[in-house]
Write a protein that holds these residues in place. Structure first.
Motif, PDB file in Angstrom:
ATOM      1  N   ALA A  32      13.092   8.694  -9.015  1.00  0.00           N
ATOM      2  CA  ALA A  32      12.204   9.391  -8.078  1.00  0.00           C
ATOM      3  C   ALA A  32      11.320   8.417  -7.318  1.00  0.00           C
ATOM      4  O   ALA A  32      11.068   8.592  -6.116  1.00  0.00           O
ATOM      5  CB  ALA A  32      11.358  10.414  -8.834  1.00  0.00           C
ATOM      6  N   VAL A  33      10.834   7.389  -7.984  1.00  0.00           N
ATOM      7  CA  VAL A  33       9.990   6.388  -7.311  1.00  0.00           C
ATOM      8  C   VAL A  33      10.800   5.611  -6.285  1.00  0.00           C
ATOM      9  O   VAL A  33      10.333   5.347  -5.166  1.00  0.00           O
ATOM     10  CB  VAL A  33       9.350   5.455  -8.351  1.00  0.00           C
ATOM     11  CG1 VAL A  33       8.682   4.256  -7.665  1.00  0.00           C
ATOM     12  CG2 VAL A  33       8.324   6.203  -9.184  1.00  0.00           C
ATOM     13  N   HIS A  34      12.026   5.229  -6.640  1.00  0.00           N
ATOM     14  CA  HIS A  34      12.897   4.548  -5.669  1.00  0.00           C
ATOM     15  C   HIS A  34      13.075   5.402  -4.413  1.00  0.00           C
ATOM     16  O   HIS A  34      12.981   4.897  -3.277  1.00  0.00           O
ATOM     17  CB  HIS A  34      14.259   4.272  -6.304  1.00  0.00           C
ATOM     18  CG  HIS A  34      14.330   2.948  -7.006  1.00  0.00           C
ATOM     19  ND1 HIS A  34      14.135   1.745  -6.375  1.00  0.00           N
ATOM     20  CD2 HIS A  34      14.588   2.655  -8.310  1.00  0.00           C
ATOM     21  CE1 HIS A  34      14.275   0.762  -7.242  1.00  0.00           C
ATOM     22  NE2 HIS A  34      14.535   1.283  -8.421  1.00  0.00           N
ATOM     23  N   THR A  35      13.333   6.690  -4.599  1.00  0.00           N
ATOM     24  CA  THR A  35      13.548   7.580  -3.460  1.00  0.00           C
ATOM     25  C   THR A  35      12.293   7.728  -2.621  1.00  0.00           C
ATOM     26  O   THR A  35      12.343   7.687  -1.379  1.00  0.00           O
ATOM     27  CB  THR A  35      14.012   8.964  -3.962  1.00  0.00           C
ATOM     28  OG1 THR A  35      15.189   8.814  -4.758  1.00  0.00           O
ATOM     29  CG2 THR A  35      14.299   9.884  -2.801  1.00  0.00           C
ATOM     30  N   ALA A  36      11.154   7.885  -3.265  1.00  0.00           N
ATOM     31  CA  ALA A  36       9.896   8.053  -2.535  1.00  0.00           C
ATOM     32  C   ALA A  36       9.539   6.791  -1.743  1.00  0.00           C
ATOM     33  O   ALA A  36       9.070   6.882  -0.594  1.00  0.00           O
ATOM     34  CB  ALA A  36       8.779   8.410  -3.512  1.00  0.00           C
ATOM     35  N   VAL A  37       9.758   5.635  -2.321  1.00  0.00           N
ATOM     36  CA  VAL A  37       9.452   4.379  -1.617  1.00  0.00           C
ATOM     37  C   VAL A  37      10.347   4.229  -0.387  1.00  0.00           C
ATOM     38  O   VAL A  37       9.884   3.849   0.699  1.00  0.00           O
ATOM     39  CB  VAL A  37       9.614   3.183  -2.575  1.00  0.00           C
ATOM     40  CG1 VAL A  37       9.573   1.870  -1.808  1.00  0.00           C
ATOM     41  CG2 VAL A  37       8.530   3.201  -3.640  1.00  0.00           C
ATOM     42  N   ARG A  38      11.618   4.529  -0.535  1.00  0.00           N
ATOM     43  CA  ARG A  38      12.539   4.398   0.600  1.00  0.00           C
ATOM     44  C   ARG A  38      12.140   5.331   1.738  1.00  0.00           C
ATOM     45  O   ARG A  38      12.113   4.921   2.915  1.00  0.00           O
ATOM     46  CB  ARG A  38      13.962   4.703   0.155  1.00  0.00           C
ATOM     47  CG  ARG A  38      15.001   4.556   1.273  1.00  0.00           C
ATOM     48  CD  ARG A  38      16.399   4.844   0.772  1.00  0.00           C
ATOM     49  NE  ARG A  38      17.387   4.627   1.816  1.00  0.00           N
ATOM     50  CZ  ARG A  38      17.713   5.523   2.750  1.00  0.00           C
ATOM     51  NH1 ARG A  38      17.104   6.716   2.739  1.00  0.00           N
ATOM     52  NH2 ARG A  38      18.619   5.251   3.660  1.00  0.00           N
ATOM     53  N   GLU A  39      11.829   6.582   1.421  1.00  0.00           N
ATOM     54  CA  GLU A  39      11.463   7.523   2.475  1.00  0.00           C
ATOM     55  C   GLU A  39      10.182   7.102   3.182  1.00  0.00           C
ATOM     56  O   GLU A  39      10.081   7.183   4.409  1.00  0.00           O
ATOM     57  CB  GLU A  39      11.297   8.918   1.870  1.00  0.00           C
ATOM     58  CG  GLU A  39      12.605   9.522   1.366  1.00  0.00           C
ATOM     59  CD  GLU A  39      12.390  10.861   0.685  1.00  0.00           C
ATOM     60  OE1 GLU A  39      11.201  11.244   0.512  1.00  0.00           O
ATOM     61  OE2 GLU A  39      13.380  11.522   0.339  1.00  0.00           O
ATOM     62  N   ARG A  40       9.218   6.608   2.427  1.00  0.00           N
ATOM     63  CA  ARG A  40       7.949   6.199   3.046  1.00  0.00           C
ATOM     64  C   ARG A  40       8.125   4.936   3.880  1.00  0.00           C
ATOM     65  O   ARG A  40       7.490   4.786   4.929  1.00  0.00           O
ATOM     66  CB  ARG A  40       6.889   5.985   1.963  1.00  0.00           C
ATOM     67  CG  ARG A  40       5.469   5.986   2.497  1.00  0.00           C
ATOM     68  CD  ARG A  40       4.456   5.926   1.390  1.00  0.00           C
ATOM     69  NE  ARG A  40       3.099   6.054   1.891  1.00  0.00           N
ATOM     70  CZ  ARG A  40       2.442   7.197   2.003  1.00  0.00           C
ATOM     71  NH1 ARG A  40       3.041   8.328   1.642  1.00  0.00           N
ATOM     72  NH2 ARG A  40       1.209   7.233   2.474  1.00  0.00           N
ATOM     73  N   PHE A  41       8.964   4.020   3.438  1.00  0.00           N
ATOM     74  CA  PHE A  41       9.212   2.811   4.220  1.00  0.00           C
ATOM     75  C   PHE A  41       9.914   3.145   5.543  1.00  0.00           C
ATOM     76  O   PHE A  41       9.619   2.550   6.574  1.00  0.00           O
ATOM     77  CB  PHE A  41      10.053   1.835   3.407  1.00  0.00           C
ATOM     78  CG  PHE A  41       9.251   1.006   2.434  1.00  0.00           C
ATOM     79  CD1 PHE A  41       7.932   1.324   2.151  1.00  0.00           C
ATOM     80  CD2 PHE A  41       9.818  -0.088   1.796  1.00  0.00           C
ATOM     81  CE1 PHE A  41       7.186   0.576   1.261  1.00  0.00           C
ATOM     82  CE2 PHE A  41       9.078  -0.852   0.904  1.00  0.00           C
ATOM     83  CZ  PHE A  41       7.766  -0.518   0.639  1.00  0.00           C
TER      84      PHE A  41
ATOM     85  N   ARG B 219       0.825  -1.204   0.000  1.00  0.00           N
ATOM     86  CA  ARG B 219       0.000   0.000   0.000  1.00  0.00           C
ATOM     87  C   ARG B 219       0.871   1.271   0.000  1.00  0.00           C
ATOM     88  O   ARG B 219       0.607   2.212  -0.752  1.00  0.00           O
ATOM     89  CB  ARG B 219      -0.917  -0.027   1.216  1.00  0.00           C
ATOM     90  CG  ARG B 219      -1.891   1.148   1.264  1.00  0.00           C
ATOM     91  CD  ARG B 219      -2.889   0.979   2.385  1.00  0.00           C
ATOM     92  NE  ARG B 219      -2.251   0.928   3.710  1.00  0.00           N
ATOM     93  CZ  ARG B 219      -2.116  -0.184   4.421  1.00  0.00           C
ATOM     94  NH1 ARG B 219      -2.554  -1.337   3.949  1.00  0.00           N
ATOM     95  NH2 ARG B 219      -1.528  -0.158   5.609  1.00  0.00           N
ATOM     96  N   HIS B 220       1.907   1.278   0.820  1.00  0.00           N
ATOM     97  CA  HIS B 220       2.782   2.457   0.879  1.00  0.00           C
ATOM     98  C   HIS B 220       3.589   2.619  -0.409  1.00  0.00           C
ATOM     99  O   HIS B 220       3.872   3.751  -0.831  1.00  0.00           O
ATOM    100  CB  HIS B 220       3.722   2.340   2.075  1.00  0.00           C
ATOM    101  CG  HIS B 220       3.038   2.538   3.392  1.00  0.00           C
ATOM    102  ND1 HIS B 220       2.314   3.670   3.696  1.00  0.00           N
ATOM    103  CD2 HIS B 220       2.959   1.731   4.489  1.00  0.00           C
ATOM    104  CE1 HIS B 220       1.824   3.569   4.923  1.00  0.00           C
ATOM    105  NE2 HIS B 220       2.198   2.390   5.429  1.00  0.00           N
ATOM    106  N   ALA B 221       3.964   1.526  -1.038  1.00  0.00           N
ATOM    107  CA  ALA B 221       4.698   1.621  -2.296  1.00  0.00           C
ATOM    108  C   ALA B 221       3.836   2.262  -3.386  1.00  0.00           C
ATOM    109  O   ALA B 221       4.299   3.124  -4.151  1.00  0.00           O
ATOM    110  CB  ALA B 221       5.175   0.242  -2.739  1.00  0.00           C
ATOM    111  N   GLU B 222       2.575   1.856  -3.456  1.00  0.00           N
ATOM    112  CA  GLU B 222       1.679   2.435  -4.459  1.00  0.00           C
ATOM    113  C   GLU B 222       1.433   3.915  -4.195  1.00  0.00           C
ATOM    114  O   GLU B 222       1.413   4.734  -5.122  1.00  0.00           O
ATOM    115  CB  GLU B 222       0.355   1.670  -4.450  1.00  0.00           C
ATOM    116  CG  GLU B 222       0.496   0.227  -4.917  1.00  0.00           C
ATOM    117  CD  GLU B 222      -0.777  -0.573  -4.718  1.00  0.00           C
ATOM    118  OE1 GLU B 222      -0.803  -1.757  -5.105  1.00  0.00           O
ATOM    119  OE2 GLU B 222      -1.750  -0.017  -4.158  1.00  0.00           O
ATOM    120  N   ARG B 223       1.266   4.283  -2.927  1.00  0.00           N
ATOM    121  CA  ARG B 223       1.062   5.694  -2.600  1.00  0.00           C
ATOM    122  C   ARG B 223       2.313   6.517  -2.881  1.00  0.00           C
ATOM    123  O   ARG B 223       2.213   7.693  -3.263  1.00  0.00           O
ATOM    124  CB  ARG B 223       0.653   5.825  -1.139  1.00  0.00           C
ATOM    125  CG  ARG B 223      -0.734   5.262  -0.841  1.00  0.00           C
ATOM    126  CD  ARG B 223      -1.080   5.391   0.629  1.00  0.00           C
ATOM    127  NE  ARG B 223      -2.421   4.880   0.907  1.00  0.00           N
ATOM    128  CZ  ARG B 223      -2.955   4.828   2.128  1.00  0.00           C
ATOM    129  NH1 ARG B 223      -2.253   5.262   3.173  1.00  0.00           N
ATOM    130  NH2 ARG B 223      -4.170   4.346   2.286  1.00  0.00           N
TER     131      ARG B 223
END
Length: 334
Positions: A266-275, A204-208
């Motif tokens: 950008a997606v890699h960075t966003a996923v890491r920060e949210r995780f 869920r967090h990855a998709e967001r």
């Protein structure tokens, strides 16, 4: 003998009929040069006058350019005929000159013939068009088609360089067209999370995370590819239960194909920060060593010496560890 002489005279009369009776004068040469220059500029003018009409009717930039090049060649050919007439060349001479030149070109430039033939098929089959973003997979060249001729295809790469590939060569390669029908492109990123992490929360967090990235399509109607339909919003799926964790793959659509690397980063960075904010851990190799009654026997030797001034020595003899029969033997020598 008389027949041979008569045939020779006949050939001579034919040659004399082809060759000019006299050399051209200075005035004729000047007039021929003026006509040649006028024909050169007139060919450009004709291309400009008919260019918009041809482009409006054909609606294909590559074919339009090829037709306009043919129009200009036709005007120049007529100009050469007029120049030949001014210089006193007969029709037979002009035909002979064209035949000789064509024969020389056919012998010397034979490898280019295949390029022209393949250029015709490129224009007819329409695998790509001027302005399309393509990739030559076996060479790794990616860029925009700048020009298509009967002989070659010119590509303006994303590295700000030009690549010219002959049509005979590009016809034999695998070419990906990213913008033939729809510029929207589907790409993916893969990553692993630990088995202790919440799997559904991670998906869920990855998709967001992907939805909040620029150039990523966050939602909307399904995107159709052939008979299949794919969700426009990002989708995270479980790919494999690997050795070190759960392998996830995040699929998402971007609006422009030439921004694939930027969007993926950008997606890699966003996923890491949210995780990190939600306590989801990325997996990495772990090794756990467990010793019990079934672990086997390991031998250990320890040799420790006491104070050298006192002369005392203590030694540990080899012993077994990890099994039920483990024992330790120590001796003291004076």
């Amino acid at each position: 003998m008389r027949e041979v002489l008569q045939s020779t005279d006949a050939v001579g009369d034919e040659v004399n009929g082809i060759l000019p009776s006299s050399l051209p004068t200075v005035t004729e040469l000047a007039l021929a040069l003026v006509v040649l220059l006028v024909g050169w500029f007139f060919s450009k003018l004709v291309v400009r006058l008919v260019g918009r009409t041809v482009a409006r009717r054909i609606e294909r930039p590559s074919v339009t350019r090829t037709v306009l090049r043919g129009v200009r060649v036709a005007v120049l050919f007529v100009t050469v005929l007029v120049v030949g007439a001014i210089l006193g060349l007969s029709g037979g001479q002009i035909f002979l000159s064209v035949t000789v030149v064509s024969a020389v070109i056919a012998v010397v430039l034979a490898p280019l013939v295949s390029s022209f033939i393949n250029g015709f098929f490129v224009l007819a089959d329409r695998p790509y068009e001027i302005g399309d973003m393509i990739e030559v997979t076996d060479e790794g060249h990616r860029g925009f088609v700048e020009d298509i001729t009967m002989r070659y295809t010119k590509i303006f790469t994303l590295q700000n360089t030009f690549i010219v590939i002959s049509n005979s060569e590009i016809q034999q390669r695998d070419v990906i067209n990213y913008s033939a029908e729809d510029e929207r492109t589907r790409i993916s990123v893969a990553f692993e999370i630990t088995y202790e992490s919440d799997l559904e929360a991670a998906r869920r967090h990855a998709e967001r995370s992907a939805r909040g990235v620029d150039n990523v399509i966050s939602g909307g109607p399904d995107i159709r590819i052939g008979s299949a339909r794919y969700a426009a919003a990002p989708v995270c799926t479980v790919q494999e239960y690997a050795d070190n964790g759960v392998l996830l793959e995040l699929f998402f659509w971007i609006e422009h194909p030439y921004k694939q690397q930027i969007a993926r980063s950008a997606v890699h960075t966003a996923v890491r920060e949210r995780f990190l904010d939600n306590g989801i851990e990325f997996a990495y190799p772990h090794r756990h060593h467990v010793f019990d009654d079934t672990s086997g026997v390991g031998r250990l030797a320890v040799d420790s010496r006491g104070d050298p001034d006192s002369g005392d020595e203590t030694r540990e003899r080899p012993s077994t560890v990890g099994g039920a029969d483990s024992d330790t033997t120590g001796t003291s020598d004076e």
